[in-house]
Write a protein that holds these residues in place. Sequence first.
Motif, PDB file in Angstrom:
ATOM      1  N   GLU A   1       0.834  -1.210   0.000  1.00  0.00           N
ATOM      2  CA  GLU A   1       0.000   0.000   0.000  1.00  0.00           C
ATOM      3  C   GLU A   1       0.860   1.248   0.000  1.00  0.00           C
ATOM      4  N   GLN A   2       1.901   1.255   0.808  1.00  0.00           N
ATOM      5  CA  GLN A   2       2.771   2.428   0.877  1.00  0.00           C
ATOM      6  C   GLN A   2       3.521   2.637  -0.440  1.00  0.00           C
ATOM      7  N   LEU A   3       4.036   1.566  -1.020  1.00  0.00           N
ATOM      8  CA  LEU A   3       4.753   1.685  -2.282  1.00  0.00           C
ATOM      9  C   LEU A   3       3.849   2.173  -3.407  1.00  0.00           C
ATOM     10  N   ALA A   4       2.581   1.782  -3.378  1.00  0.00           N
ATOM     11  CA  ALA A   4       1.641   2.156  -4.435  1.00  0.00           C
ATOM     12  C   ALA A   4       0.977   3.507  -4.176  1.00  0.00           C
ATOM     13  N   ARG A   5       1.201   4.111  -3.038  1.00  0.00           N
ATOM     14  CA  ARG A   5       0.558   5.384  -2.701  1.00  0.00           C
ATOM     15  C   ARG A   5       0.984   6.464  -3.687  1.00  0.00           C
TER      16      ARG A   5
ATOM     17  N   MET B   1       2.204   9.147 -10.007  1.00  0.00           N
ATOM     18  CA  MET B   1       3.533   8.770  -9.525  1.00  0.00           C
ATOM     19  C   MET B   1       3.465   8.141  -8.137  1.00  0.00           C
ATOM     20  N   SER B   2       4.169   7.036  -8.003  1.00  0.00           N
ATOM     21  CA  SER B   2       4.320   6.331  -6.723  1.00  0.00           C
ATOM     22  C   SER B   2       5.697   5.680  -6.731  1.00  0.00           C
ATOM     23  N   LEU B   3       6.140   5.242  -5.566  1.00  0.00           N
ATOM     24  CA  LEU B   3       7.425   4.535  -5.517  1.00  0.00           C
ATOM     25  C   LEU B   3       7.363   3.228  -6.303  1.00  0.00           C
ATOM     26  N   LEU B   4       6.249   2.532  -6.219  1.00  0.00           N
ATOM     27  CA  LEU B   4       6.093   1.292  -6.982  1.00  0.00           C
ATOM     28  C   LEU B   4       6.112   1.590  -8.478  1.00  0.00           C
ATOM     29  N   GLY B   5       5.419   2.624  -8.891  1.00  0.00           N
ATOM     30  CA  GLY B   5       5.448   3.029 -10.293  1.00  0.00           C
ATOM     31  C   GLY B   5       6.861   3.390 -10.717  1.00  0.00           C
ATOM     32  N   LEU B   6       7.598   4.011  -9.816  1.00  0.00           N
ATOM     33  CA  LEU B   6       8.978   4.386 -10.093  1.00  0.00           C
ATOM     34  C   LEU B   6       9.854   3.151 -10.326  1.00  0.00           C
ATOM     35  N   LEU B   7       9.675   2.112  -9.520  1.00  0.00           N
ATOM     36  CA  LEU B   7      10.415   0.863  -9.743  1.00  0.00           C
ATOM     37  C   LEU B   7      10.108   0.298 -11.127  1.00  0.00           C
ATOM     38  N   ARG B   8       8.838   0.294 -11.471  1.00  0.00           N
ATOM     39  CA  ARG B   8       8.430  -0.236 -12.767  1.00  0.00           C
ATOM     40  C   ARG B   8       8.974   0.640 -13.908  1.00  0.00           C
ATOM     41  N   HIS B   9       8.918   1.936 -13.713  1.00  0.00           N
ATOM     42  CA  HIS B   9       9.427   2.878 -14.711  1.00  0.00           C
ATOM     43  C   HIS B   9      10.932   2.699 -14.918  1.00  0.00           C
TER      44      HIS B   9
ATOM     45  N   ASP C   1       1.570   5.047 -20.144  1.00  0.00           N
ATOM     46  CA  ASP C   1       1.971   5.181 -18.740  1.00  0.00           C
ATOM     47  C   ASP C   1       1.622   3.946 -17.920  1.00  0.00           C
ATOM     48  N   ALA C   2       1.628   2.795 -18.550  1.00  0.00           N
ATOM     49  CA  ALA C   2       1.253   1.564 -17.849  1.00  0.00           C
ATOM     50  C   ALA C   2       2.199   1.250 -16.702  1.00  0.00           C
ATOM     51  N   ASP C   3       3.470   1.684 -16.806  1.00  0.00           N
ATOM     52  CA  ASP C   3       4.395   1.450 -15.698  1.00  0.00           C
ATOM     53  C   ASP C   3       3.881   2.137 -14.438  1.00  0.00           C
ATOM     54  N   TRP C   4       3.329   3.328 -14.584  1.00  0.00           N
ATOM     55  CA  TRP C   4       2.769   4.065 -13.437  1.00  0.00           C
ATOM     56  C   TRP C   4       1.344   3.590 -13.131  1.00  0.00           C
ATOM     57  N   ASN C   5       0.519   3.466 -14.158  1.00  0.00           N
ATOM     58  CA  ASN C   5      -0.893   3.136 -13.957  1.00  0.00           C
ATOM     59  C   ASN C   5      -1.111   1.746 -13.370  1.00  0.00           C
ATOM     60  N   GLY C   6      -0.237   0.820 -13.691  1.00  0.00           N
ATOM     61  CA  GLY C   6      -0.379  -0.545 -13.190  1.00  0.00           C
ATOM     62  C   GLY C   6       0.254  -0.777 -11.829  1.00  0.00           C
ATOM     63  N   ALA C   7       0.756   0.278 -11.216  1.00  0.00           N
ATOM     64  CA  ALA C   7       1.420   0.160  -9.910  1.00  0.00           C
ATOM     65  C   ALA C   7       0.357   0.178  -8.811  1.00  0.00           C
ATOM     66  N   VAL C   8      -0.239  -0.976  -8.581  1.00  0.00           N
ATOM     67  CA  VAL C   8      -1.328  -1.096  -7.615  1.00  0.00           C
ATOM     68  C   VAL C   8      -0.857  -1.827  -6.360  1.00  0.00           C
ATOM     69  N   ALA C   9      -1.558  -1.582  -5.273  1.00  0.00           N
ATOM     70  CA  ALA C   9      -1.181  -2.116  -3.953  1.00  0.00           C
ATOM     71  C   ALA C   9      -1.483  -3.608  -3.853  1.00  0.00           C
ATOM     72  N   ASP C  10      -0.713  -4.387  -4.564  1.00  0.00           N
ATOM     73  CA  ASP C  10      -0.860  -5.835  -4.570  1.00  0.00           C
ATOM     74  C   ASP C  10       0.536  -6.420  -4.347  1.00  0.00           C
ATOM     75  N   PRO C  11       0.715  -7.239  -3.309  1.00  0.00           N
ATOM     76  CA  PRO C  11       2.046  -7.806  -3.049  1.00  0.00           C
ATOM     77  C   PRO C  11       2.667  -8.516  -4.254  1.00  0.00           C
ATOM     78  N   ALA C  12       1.842  -9.147  -5.086  1.00  0.00           N
ATOM     79  CA  ALA C  12       2.373  -9.828  -6.273  1.00  0.00           C
ATOM     80  C   ALA C  12       2.926  -8.806  -7.272  1.00  0.00           C
TER      81      ALA C  12
ATOM     82  N   VAL D   1       4.135  -5.886  -6.445  1.00  0.00           N
ATOM     83  CA  VAL D   1       5.363  -5.383  -5.815  1.00  0.00           C
ATOM     84  C   VAL D   1       6.518  -6.359  -6.038  1.00  0.00           C
ATOM     85  N   ASP D   2       6.279  -7.636  -5.770  1.00  0.00           N
ATOM     86  CA  ASP D   2       7.330  -8.648  -5.954  1.00  0.00           C
ATOM     87  C   ASP D   2       7.817  -8.674  -7.394  1.00  0.00           C
ATOM     88  N   GLU D   3       6.882  -8.608  -8.341  1.00  0.00           N
ATOM     89  CA  GLU D   3       7.240  -8.629  -9.754  1.00  0.00           C
ATOM     90  C   GLU D   3       8.050  -7.390 -10.119  1.00  0.00           C
ATOM     91  N   ALA D   4       7.680  -6.229  -9.578  1.00  0.00           N
ATOM     92  CA  ALA D   4       8.394  -4.982  -9.878  1.00  0.00           C
ATOM     93  C   ALA D   4       9.835  -5.046  -9.384  1.00  0.00           C
TER      94      ALA D   4
END
Length: 184
Positions: free
Chosen positions: A60-64, A72-80, A107-118, A120-123
């Motif tokens: 949740e925090q990474l996808a915020r 923009m989120s930290l998770l989106g940033l990893l994907r980007h 912008d799928a790298d950002w848009n697909g950055a959802v609060a799902d542990p799977a 996050v692990d994939e990113a």
Amino acid sequence: MWLDPADDPRESASDHAGDGQPGVDGVAGGIADGERRALLDGLRHFRLTIEMKCAGLDAEQLARRSVPPSTMSLLGLLRHMAEDERHVRRMAGVASPRIYRTATDRDADWNGAVADPAVVDEAWRRWRAEWELTDAFVAAHPDLGAVTGEAPLRDILVAQIGEYARHSGHADLLRERIDGRVGQ
């Protein structure tokens, strides 16, 4: 400070200058060796900065998201950044299809950055795998001045360092918004 400077992994970059080991140009501590080392150390520094800014956060925090309407989120940033690592090879002329971005969602790298542990692990897995592929590609090309695609490898690496530096600033602000941690 984020952590004790003695524990900062970015400060432990290998510095072989003067260690008697032959450099890329065959001369210990030679110019080409120093240039390659400086570029790779810079890239390593900013990769670790992004990693530090994301460390210890849950899905949740990474996808915020930062602030509306930004995605923009930290998770989106990893994907980007995984996409950007692949872009290094694409600019160098290597066929490297996009990971997330599509013709219908640039912008799928950002848009697909959802609060799902799977997700996050994939990113995390994808980002690290892409940077390893970039490193292997650079290691296989000793001449940083060779133009293998759109530009000399040296220029591509400088651009990649700039991209990481830019996004490290974003990561700093995103992390501060999540839990107040700043700097370093």
